[in-house]
Design a protein around this motif. Structure first.
Motif, PDB file in Angstrom:
ATOM      1  N   VAL A  44       0.896  -1.101  -0.138  1.00 60.50           N
ATOM      2  CA  VAL A  44      -0.022   0.009   0.085  1.00 60.50           C
ATOM      3  C   VAL A  44       0.915   1.281  -0.061  1.00 60.50           C
ATOM      4  CG1 VAL A  44      -0.213   0.135   2.683  1.00 60.50           C
ATOM      5  CG2 VAL A  44      -1.957   1.066   0.907  1.00 60.50           C
ATOM      6  N   VAL A  45       0.330   2.196  -0.479  1.00 62.34           N
ATOM      7  CA  VAL A  45       1.339   3.556  -0.692  1.00 62.34           C
ATOM      8  C   VAL A  45       0.637   4.609   0.055  1.00 62.34           C
ATOM      9  CG1 VAL A  45       2.060   5.324  -2.166  1.00 62.34           C
ATOM     10  CG2 VAL A  45       2.404   3.028  -2.646  1.00 62.34           C
ATOM     11  N   PHE A  46       0.940   5.287   1.005  1.00 70.31           N
ATOM     12  CA  PHE A  46       0.605   6.304   1.636  1.00 70.31           C
ATOM     13  C   PHE A  46       1.223   7.830   1.082  1.00 70.31           C
ATOM     14  CE2 PHE A  46       0.546   3.360   5.169  1.00 70.31           C
ATOM     15  CZ  PHE A  46      -0.890   2.926   5.112  1.00 70.31           C
ATOM     16  N   PRO A  47       0.614   8.521   0.357  1.00 70.33           N
ATOM     17  CA  PRO A  47       1.203   9.723  -0.323  1.00 70.33           C
ATOM     18  C   PRO A  47       1.514  10.612   0.749  1.00 70.33           C
ATOM     19  CG  PRO A  47      -0.953   9.118  -1.553  1.00 70.33           C
ATOM     20  CD  PRO A  47      -1.006   8.218  -0.519  1.00 70.33           C
ATOM     21  N   LYS A  48       2.433  11.672   0.304  1.00 69.01           N
ATOM     22  CA  LYS A  48       2.985  12.473   1.274  1.00 69.01           C
ATOM     23  C   LYS A  48       1.785  13.303   1.520  1.00 69.01           C
ATOM     24  CE  LYS A  48       5.546  15.801  -0.596  1.00 69.01           C
ATOM     25  NZ  LYS A  48       6.677  16.687  -1.315  1.00 69.01           N
ATOM     26  N   GLY A  49       1.647  13.552   2.948  1.00 66.90           N
ATOM     27  CA  GLY A  49       0.808  14.405   3.523  1.00 66.90           C
ATOM     28  C   GLY A  49      -0.408  13.746   4.090  1.00 66.90           C
ATOM     29  N   TRP A  50      -0.756  12.412   3.437  1.00 72.44           N
ATOM     30  CA  TRP A  50      -2.025  11.936   3.827  1.00 72.44           C
ATOM     31  C   TRP A  50      -1.972  11.052   5.070  1.00 72.44           C
ATOM     32  CZ3 TRP A  50      -4.900   9.524  -1.012  1.00 72.44           C
ATOM     33  CH2 TRP A  50      -4.967  10.218  -2.089  1.00 72.44           C
ATOM     34  N   PHE A  51      -3.016  11.462   5.878  1.00 70.50           N
ATOM     35  CA  PHE A  51      -3.214  10.860   7.302  1.00 70.50           C
ATOM     36  C   PHE A  51      -3.290   9.270   7.229  1.00 70.50           C
ATOM     37  CE2 PHE A  51      -5.797  10.480  11.212  1.00 70.50           C
ATOM     38  CZ  PHE A  51      -4.742  10.950  12.079  1.00 70.50           C
TER      39      PHE A  51
END
Length: 198
Positions: free
Chosen positions: A99-106
């Motif tokens: 899974v990828v969590f983009p920059k700035g996403w909680f």
């Protein structure tokens, strides 16, 4: 453009990613790291995260990096808040899934089995991390009341016990049962397109 550090004679090219313990809740739940400060030649950084069932990596976000989580062993449920659609996306992940969590996403994730090992890889050598605990603890009760009509005394009591450095939760001694809490239903539904197939 060649990285100037790679032009230095005898530059270190190897390191032990288990040598630096970033956080330890107990002997089965801990985080080790390898970042630029340990290995200057690294172009990214990462955490080795070891969890037992029901343990959560507390909600947080990164101001300077995108994070990719790779499940090595065990299973996790990962959640991320999409700031554009204002929806929480939730994924159940098994070994080999990502899974990828983009920059700035909680975001956060919970161990659904024992003996979970995940690798969290960042696209920069050192991530900045803002923990939800820091945000909650820094919000004055009068602001919580004014913004959300929350009872000031109840809010103050609720956040008083937050341990800002408790990366893995719940804290030891918490009276909440750890097992089976992570699979309880939530108010945000997950569309079938957000679930990964095994």
């Amino acid at each position: 453009m060649m990285n100037p550090i790679l032009q230095v004679p005898n530059v270190p090219l190897a390191a032990d990613s288990n040598a630096v313990v970033n956080y330890q809740r107990d002997s089965r739940n801990y985080v080790t790291q390898l970042f630029g400060e340990q290995l200057p030649t690294i172009a990214n950084g990462f955490f080795n995260v070891h969890l037992s069932k029901g343990i959560i990596v507390q909600p947080h976000w990164h101001t300077n990096v995108t994070e990719m989580v790779v499940v090595i062993t065990g299973e996790i449920t990962a959640s991320v808040f999409n700031p554009f659609t204002r929806e929480r996306l939730t994924y159940r992940l098994k070994p080999g899934q990502v899974v990828v969590f983009p920059k700035g996403w909680f975001h956060w994730f919970v161990a659904e089995t024992d003996d979970v090992y995940v690798l969290t890889i960042f696209d920069q050598p050192t991530p900045d991390i803002v923990f939800g605990a820091d945000f909650l603890a820094a919000t004055p009760p009068e602001v919580a009341h004014r913004a959300y009509c929350l009872d000031e005394e109840a809010y103050a009591r609720a956040v008083a016990s937050i341990k800002n450095d408790a990366i893995l939760g719940p804290p030891i001694g918490c009276d909440t049962q750890v097992s089976d809490q992570s699979t309880s239903p939530s108010k945000t539904s997950v569309s079938p397109s957000n679930k990964l197939k095994s």
